[in-house]
Design a protein around this motif. Sequence first.
Motif, mmCIF file in Angstrom:
data_model
loop_
_atom_site.group_PDB
_atom_site.id
_atom_site.type_symbol
_atom_site.label_atom_id
_atom_site.label_comp_id
_atom_site.label_asym_id
_atom_site.label_seq_id
_atom_site.Cartn_x
_atom_site.Cartn_y
_atom_site.Cartn_z
ATOM 1 N N ILE A 28 36.406 -14.549 -20.836
ATOM 2 C CA ILE A 28 35.733 -13.773 -19.790
ATOM 3 C C ILE A 28 36.324 -12.365 -19.810
ATOM 4 O O ILE A 28 37.551 -12.207 -19.703
ATOM 5 N N ASP A 29 35.456 -11.369 -19.960
ATOM 6 C CA ASP A 29 35.882 -9.967 -19.927
ATOM 7 C C ASP A 29 35.839 -9.503 -18.475
ATOM 8 O O ASP A 29 34.764 -9.307 -17.903
ATOM 9 N N TYR A 30 37.025 -9.331 -17.888
ATOM 10 C CA TYR A 30 37.056 -9.009 -16.450
ATOM 11 C C TYR A 30 36.516 -7.614 -16.148
ATOM 12 O O TYR A 30 36.215 -7.290 -14.999
ATOM 13 N N LYS A 31 36.396 -6.790 -17.206
ATOM 14 C CA LYS A 31 35.823 -5.460 -16.979
ATOM 15 C C LYS A 31 34.296 -5.508 -16.958
ATOM 16 O O LYS A 31 33.648 -4.615 -16.413
ATOM 17 N N ALA A 50 34.088 -15.167 -10.125
ATOM 18 C CA ALA A 50 32.699 -15.648 -10.100
ATOM 19 C C ALA A 50 32.326 -16.284 -11.436
ATOM 20 O O ALA A 50 31.639 -17.320 -11.482
ATOM 21 N N ALA A 51 32.805 -15.685 -12.531
ATOM 22 C CA ALA A 51 32.459 -16.205 -13.860
ATOM 23 C C ALA A 51 33.084 -17.580 -14.101
ATOM 24 O O ALA A 51 32.455 -18.466 -14.677
ATOM 25 N N VAL A 52 34.330 -17.761 -13.654
ATOM 26 C CA VAL A 52 34.968 -19.082 -13.804
ATOM 27 C C VAL A 52 34.210 -20.109 -12.971
ATOM 28 O O VAL A 52 33.919 -21.220 -13.422
ATOM 29 N N LYS A 53 33.851 -19.738 -11.743
ATOM 30 C CA LYS A 53 33.098 -20.671 -10.876
ATOM 31 C C LYS A 53 31.778 -21.048 -11.529
ATOM 32 O O LYS A 53 31.369 -22.218 -11.523
ATOM 33 N N ALA A 54 31.119 -20.032 -12.099
ATOM 34 C CA ALA A 54 29.805 -20.285 -12.712
ATOM 35 C C ALA A 54 29.902 -21.268 -13.883
ATOM 36 O O ALA A 54 28.977 -22.025 -14.150
#
Length: 372
Positions: free
Chosen positions: A241-244, A250-254
């Motif tokens: 996951i690119d946090y920028k 949200a991405a981990v939850k998704a």
Amino acid sequence: MTITTSTLATNGRASSPIPSSMRALVLTAPHEHEIRDVPTPRPGPMEVLCLVEAVAICGTDLHIYEGRFPGRWPRSYPYIPGHEWSGTVVEIGPGVADIGMFAVGDRVAGTSHAGCGYCRMCTTGRYNLCENYGKEPIHHQYGHYSQGADAQYVVHSIKSVFKLPDEIDLPLGAMVDTASIALHSVKRPGINAGDVAVVVGPGPMGMLTADCALALGAAHVIITGSGERLQKALDLGFDVIDYKAEDPVAAVKARTGGKGANVAIDTGGTLSSIRQAVDVLRKGGRVAFTGVPTEGDSALPMQKIVLEEIDLFGVRANRNTMEEAIALIVAGRIRVKPLVTHTFKLEQYGTALHTFADRVDGALKVLVYPNE
Ligand SMILES: [Zn+2]
Ligand SMILES: [Zn+2]
């Protein structure tokens, strides 16, 4: 000078005489060093003298070089650092032959902590927390306050060297300490079969930690970060996951059915990486912190930690994981070779440190060879 295993006798000391002086990296003040001739150390009881093959530079070395732990690591100048290394035993101290654990010619990987062996922490296996920390000669932390391996030779307690099997190339033995810290950092929170683990930070420690989480049974490992290093993590086959580019929480939850991760390991040690590691967790989650924070104390989300029964684990270097890491490297479960991007001679230490610190040419792990 170069000593090969063929020139070594089988007990006592190398058949080639050990020189009375050696080349060493000597820190003289914060941000300052010299390559100097210094007396070659000799092994005391239950110690070995090793010809150093390779030393890996780590984030702690950088902080030590910058003088970020004044009076502690190092305690004073001049000082020889270096704690992630491999080499060959060339002389054994009194008592070593009696127990037969090491002999001249053994290829070994070194680690920094040598606990006293007597205190409660040591006798319960937590020698990295030795209650006699700092009391030489019964305690050592090599490359932190005891002499390190950025030199042609180094003396270590036999508590702090581990034999390398033939399957591991000697220079890559310098990566065993790094790998064993990664392994300790996932053993602290524990991995249950099928867990989702998030590793914050795509540096060498992050990628080794991700391999360790998979080795211990995680079903899905996600590395968060950005830039060239995240691309490397992707190349090594990790979910990233690119946090920028997107909100990492949200991405981990998704990607976890709205729940979040069972386990997170922060390898960054920054205020934001520490916070992210807690925020990505699901209820009942566990989080470990590997990076030593130097930015001050973090404000953690205490309501989440209390109401969701989040478990927090500090990770201080490693303990009891060197042999386990060696076995996992041999088995191909921990991949160290792709992380070594640059090598230098000891005389080029300044360039080596700059290459590591500024990530020149995508640098990950940088090795220094004191005997080349
Ligand atoms: Zn280190
Ligand atoms: Zn102790």
